[in-house]
Scaffold this motif. Structure first.
Motif, PDB file in Angstrom:
ATOM      1  N   GLU A 214      28.934  25.698   7.555  1.00 10.34           N
ATOM      2  CA  GLU A 214      28.386  26.378   6.371  1.00 10.34           C
ATOM      3  C   GLU A 214      27.144  27.173   6.736  1.00 10.34           C
ATOM      4  O   GLU A 214      26.915  28.277   6.211  1.00 10.34           O
ATOM      5  N   LYS A 215      26.306  26.638   7.642  1.00 12.01           N
ATOM      6  CA  LYS A 215      25.102  27.356   8.046  1.00 12.01           C
ATOM      7  C   LYS A 215      25.458  28.634   8.798  1.00 12.01           C
ATOM      8  O   LYS A 215      24.840  29.690   8.610  1.00 12.01           O
ATOM      9  N   ARG A 216      26.468  28.547   9.679  1.00 10.30           N
ATOM     10  CA  ARG A 216      26.864  29.747  10.413  1.00 10.30           C
ATOM     11  C   ARG A 216      27.418  30.824   9.461  1.00 10.30           C
ATOM     12  O   ARG A 216      27.134  32.013   9.616  1.00 10.30           O
ATOM     13  N   ARG A 217      28.227  30.394   8.484  1.00 15.42           N
ATOM     14  CA  ARG A 217      28.746  31.354   7.498  1.00 15.42           C
ATOM     15  C   ARG A 217      27.620  32.006   6.712  1.00 15.42           C
ATOM     16  O   ARG A 217      27.638  33.204   6.422  1.00 15.42           O
ATOM     17  N   ALA A 218      26.658  31.171   6.352  1.00 15.35           N
ATOM     18  CA  ALA A 218      25.529  31.708   5.581  1.00 15.35           C
ATOM     19  C   ALA A 218      24.774  32.744   6.407  1.00 15.35           C
ATOM     20  O   ALA A 218      24.350  33.787   5.910  1.00 15.35           O
TER      21      ALA A 218
END
Length: 223
Positions: A214-218
């Motif tokens: 989720e952090k990478r997508r964000a």
């Protein structure tokens, strides 16, 4: 502290002038003279007492007449001093005091209440005389007598002391056992909290992987 410099800094004009800034008629131009006491007399006394201190003089006369030239020997060389005159009946002007002095009675020495006497009791002795002399304390009338402890009482006292020691040792062992049990329980509780099953570990890792994704997508969306 330099009083002259302090007063000068405050506006004083110096010696011979008052504390007034301009007029010497206001205030005191000369210091107040204070009398000093430089003798060893009492307060308000002009001279020492001149009364005849006959008893002190007589005592000093007797002390000065002591001959201590020989080691361990003290000889009184004054035999007709004032104290000797007081001890006689015809003491002249000290006659009244002589009657009072001769009425003194020596009280003796203060002795203790326990005396030691020699008591003989039958029995064998090293000399073979058949008697043995021992020193036993004698108690005066009115003094509390010390009762001797019997063999049974001494045995009972020792037995009671031994029981008290055993009880204290038992209590110490019990306290140590309780402390050890508490420590073991605390350690076991900590180990149980640290034990993690495989399913829980897999779920934890999966959760962490999702958070990273989720952090990478964000970050990609913001870029």
């Amino acid at each position: 502290m330099n009083a002259h410099a302090l007063l000068t800094s405050q506006g004083w004009r110096g010696h011979g002038h008052t504390l007034h800034a301009t007029d010497d008629s206001t205030g005191l131009a000369k210091p107040i003279l204070v009398s000093r006491k430089d003798n060893k007399l009492g307060v308000g006394k002009k001279e020492h007492a001149t009364a005849d201190q006959w008893w002190l003089n007589a005592f000093d006369q007797q002390l000065q007449g002591l001959d201590t030239s020989k080691p361990g020997v003290v000889v009184q060389t004054v035999t007709n001093g004032r104290l000797n005159a007081i001890a006689t009946a015809g003491a002249g002007k000290y006659k009244g005091w002589a009657s009072l002095y001769t009425s003194f009675v020596s009280g003796g020495l203060l002795e203790g209440t326990i005396k030691v006497k020699e008591s003989s009791r039958s029995g064998s002795s090293s000399s073979g005389s058949g008697t043995e002399t021992t020193a036993t304390p004698e108690v005066e009338d009115g003094a509390p007598a010390v009762r001797k402890e019997s063999r049974e009482e001494r045995r009972a006292r020792k037995e009671a002391r031994r029981k008290r020691k055993a009880e204290r040792a038992t209590r110490r062992v019990e306290r140590a056992a309780r402390r050890a049990a508490k420590a073991e329980a605390k350690l076991a509780k900590g180990k149980e909290s640290e034990v993690e099953t495989k399913a829980e570990r897999r779920a934890r890792r999966e959760e962490r992987r999702k958070r990273k994704e989720e952090k990478r997508r964000a970050k990609g969306d913001t870029g």
